[in-house]
Design an enzyme around this catalytic site. Structure first.
Site, PDB file in Angstrom:
ATOM      1  N   LYS A 116      47.704  33.228  37.934  1.00 44.54           N
ATOM      2  CA  LYS A 116      47.423  32.457  39.144  1.00 44.54           C
ATOM      3  C   LYS A 116      47.495  30.950  38.912  1.00 44.54           C
ATOM      4  CE  LYS A 116      44.603  35.959  41.481  1.00 44.54           C
ATOM      5  NZ  LYS A 116      44.940  37.067  40.612  1.00 44.54           N
ATOM      6  N   GLU A 200      38.473  27.683  42.417  1.00 45.62           N
ATOM      7  CA  GLU A 200      38.967  27.205  43.706  1.00 45.62           C
ATOM      8  C   GLU A 200      37.791  26.839  44.591  1.00 45.62           C
ATOM      9  OE1 GLU A 200      41.377  30.201  45.471  1.00 45.62           O
ATOM     10  OE2 GLU A 200      43.160  29.704  44.308  1.00 45.62           O
ATOM     11  N   HIS A 235      35.874  41.262  48.292  1.00 42.52           N
ATOM     12  CA  HIS A 235      37.228  40.769  48.050  1.00 42.52           C
ATOM     13  C   HIS A 235      38.287  41.872  48.072  1.00 42.52           C
ATOM     14  CE1 HIS A 235      35.412  36.947  47.145  1.00 42.52           C
ATOM     15  NE2 HIS A 235      34.743  37.469  46.145  1.00 42.52           N
ATOM     16  N   ARG A 297      55.114  42.891  43.982  1.00 45.75           N
ATOM     17  CA  ARG A 297      55.262  44.341  44.125  1.00 45.75           C
ATOM     18  C   ARG A 297      55.113  44.692  45.601  1.00 45.75           C
ATOM     19  NH1 ARG A 297      49.996  45.342  45.344  1.00 45.75           N
ATOM     20  NH2 ARG A 297      48.401  44.171  44.197  1.00 45.75           N
TER      21      ARG A 297
END
Length: 613
Positions: A116, A200, A235, A297
């Site tokens: 990420k 973040e 999440h 994917r």
């Protein structure tokens, strides 16, 4: 077109790929572990190869065995599905090195977007907007804590190699950061073999917007519009829909263009998803939507995109992998109607959504527009794999019709004896905030118990079921010149209940009945068949809710604890489950150690009540 295909996966996605391959005349080869020897995907495929023991690290994560199986069956190509090895660049390269076709993006693209932090740097270079945060190489707890303090709380800790909602923790205050970081890194190391994280800024009123992209080997990249996956629990996506509510044409054009630019920046080929986080406090606006990550994917929620575009994305994958150009140009793609998908899990919402393991004696899903599943009645739900048992998909001309159609499917779903989240999903679909598209990723968390299904069925349904048991004969329920009503005693899922019954014939009572209402299922037994109710649940015994591995022991024998204090952490179904003290007291018994395997129902510890002063 590819002539033979090995699917390096299991369950629902393996069955999904096999259906399209069969339509195209492609021979299919399944792989399976010990636990999946009788699985649906094994029986659906033209051939099947055993690759190892039940744990994924001894079967579905063994790339060498999967490639050997492809060679032995003369497969031309390997489709990875989602999860497992689908985003493993090393495995993708090994497939290519073995002279096989990889139905997925180039290994370099997977690598570019797999971490990420690196992906965010690439997107910044490509002009794609990203959320504020920390992407540094210094992973010391001290540096991460300092960066989190500088960003300002709340912050989100994310595993750089994460996915599927795992390896993520929201931290609301500086005092909570150290524990959250340790837990996140531990889960990341266990799930992905990489404990590195990024930070973040936590976005207010966040909405999860993602765009389906597709590239081919001829330089073409298109998008197939957006999906809204904002309804999440811890999440993990629960209900997905396409298109996104409140997305106007200008914002859609900007976000989808950014997604295409992101895909082009890594020379992307095949199916991929660009995920964005949006600040929904003022509606969806292009200047408040930021790149979050790319999934290299096919996504679990791809059916909603298929339903609004009329395209088969697995067919697109196979055609692109065969060297063909994309089946459609951008100007040939359009949105038609609305689609929603609900993920049906074998889990018990009333017990913190713990997975429910065992045999599906009854597996009857209500009438549905589309059902994608990898199980059938009689199948075993194993502790070794994700407990999702089906995806229920609705399509309708508009959002409200799709929503109500999906709720009706769940309402008529009967699964037993395993617990499912069907009732929870139905309540979420009917919740006023979701109905009015007042969405953000914290909706489920903020509503809490309001979305939990009913503990017992309605009086009407309970009485009907009780009378069925008490009087299965032809006169059951007859009221004209009736005898006085009477009380009947029953066990409802082991809980004693008293039901007012009408007059009955002297028939032999039925042994039991299943009661279904609102997606929930209960079993009703005559009192004499079930015996007395169970013992007191507050005796201090800490029992394992499921098979798993003890990954942390936070107390020792003789230690004083308070109600709610964490005692043990159990890892099962790829998730961590904390077991806590039921009341203030002392740990009088501790029967496990870190790393130990435990079975369902095992007594792990015992807490003695504190004596009154």
């Amino acid at each position: 077109m590819i002539k033979s295909l090995l699917i390096a996966n299991r369950g629902e996605i393996a069955c999904r790929v096999i259906r399209t391959a069969r339509k195209l005349g492609v021979r299919t080869i399944a792989v399976y572990s010990d636990a999946d020897a009788k699985a649906l995907h094994v029986r659906m495929a033209d051939e099947a190869v055993h690759i190892g023991a039940a744990p994924v690290r001894e079967s579905y994560l063994l790339g060498d065995r999967i490639i050997a199986a492809a060679k032995a069956t003369e497969a031309e190509a390997i489709h990875p599905g989602y999860g497992f090895l689908s985003e493993n660049a090393e495995f993708a390269q090994s497939v290519l090195d073995a002279g096989l076709i990889w139905v997925g993006p180039n290994p370099a693209s997977i690598t570019a977007m797999g971490l990420k932090d690196e992906a965010k740097r690439r997107m910044q270079d490509a002009g794609v907007p990203t959320t504020p945060g920390y992407l540094g190489e210094d992973q010391s707890p001290e540096r991460l804590k300092a960066e989190a303090d500088a960003i300002g709380y709340p912050v989100l800790i994310k595993a750089v190699a994460g996915g599927g909602g795992k390896g993520m923790r929201k931290v609301d205050a500086a005092a909570d950061f150290a524990d959250a970081l340790a837990s996140c890194q531990r889960e990341a190391a266990s799930s992905f073999g990489n404990e590195s994280v990024l930070l973040e800024k936590w976005v207010t009123n966040p909405r999860h917007i993602e765009v389906q992209v597709f590239g081919d080997t001829h330089g073409n990249v298109v998008h197939l519009f957006e999906r809204d996956c904002s309804l999440q629990r811890r999440h993990q996506k629960v209900i997905e829909e396409a298109p996104a509510p409140g997305m106007d044409a200008a914002t859609r054009e900007a976000v989808c263009a950014a997604a295409v630019a992101a895909a082009k920046a890594v020379d992307y080929v095949g199916a991929g998803t660009i995920e964005f986080i949006a600040d929904g406090s003022e509606g969806l606006r292009a200047d408040r939507i930021w790149f979050m990550e790319m999934n290299t994917r096919l996504q679990v929620e791809h059916p909603v995109t298929e339903e609004i575009t009329g395209q088969d994305l697995v067919e697109w994958q196979l055609r692109v992998a065969s060297g063909e150009a994309l089946p459609k140009r951008q100007d040939e793609l359009a949105i038609n109607g609305w689609a929603m998908e609900a993920r049906l899990y074998a889990e018990d919402p009333a017990k913190g959504f713990l997975p429910s393991i065992g045999r599906l004696d009854t597996f009857a899903i209500g009438p549905a527009y589309r059902i994608d599943t990898g199980v059938e009645q009689g199948a075993e739900i194993s502790a070794f794999y994700d407990p999702m048992i089906a995806k229920l998909i609705a399509w309708a001309p508009d959002r409200d019709a799709a929503r109500l159609s999906l709720a009706a499917t769940l309402d008529q779903t009967v699964i037993w004896p395993l617990k499912t989240n069907a009732g929870f999903l139905r309540k979420a679909l009917l919740h006023p905030a979701f109905a009015n598209a007042k969405l953000d990723t914290g909706l489920i968390g903020s509503e809490g118990d309001a979305l939990l299904p009913d503990v017992i069925p309605s009086d009407t349904v309970l009485t009907e079921a009780a009378e069925t048991i008490a009087a299965p004969g032809p006169l059951a329920g007859f009221r004209l010149n009736a005898q006085p009503r009477r009380d009947g005693r029953f066990l409802l899922d082991g809980m004693p209940v008293s039901v007012v019954l009408g007059p009955t014939e002297d028939n032999e009572p039925a042994p039991s009945a299943l009661i279904a209402e609102g997606g929930q299922v209960w079993q009703l037994l005559p009192w004499r068949a079930g015996g007395a109710a169970g013992g007191d649940a507050s005796d201090g015994a800490i029992l394992s809710p499921m098979p798993g591995r003890v990954i942390a022991v936070a107390v020792s024998t003789g230690e004083m604890v308070i109600k709610g204090q964490k005692l043990l952490t159990l890892e099962a179904m790829k998730m961590e489950h904390s077991l806590v003290a039921p009341f203030d007291g002392t740990v009088v018994e501790l029967n496990v150690s870190e790393g130990g395997q435990v079975s369902e129902g095992a007594r792990l510890a015992m807490v003695g009540k504190a004596e009154a002063a």
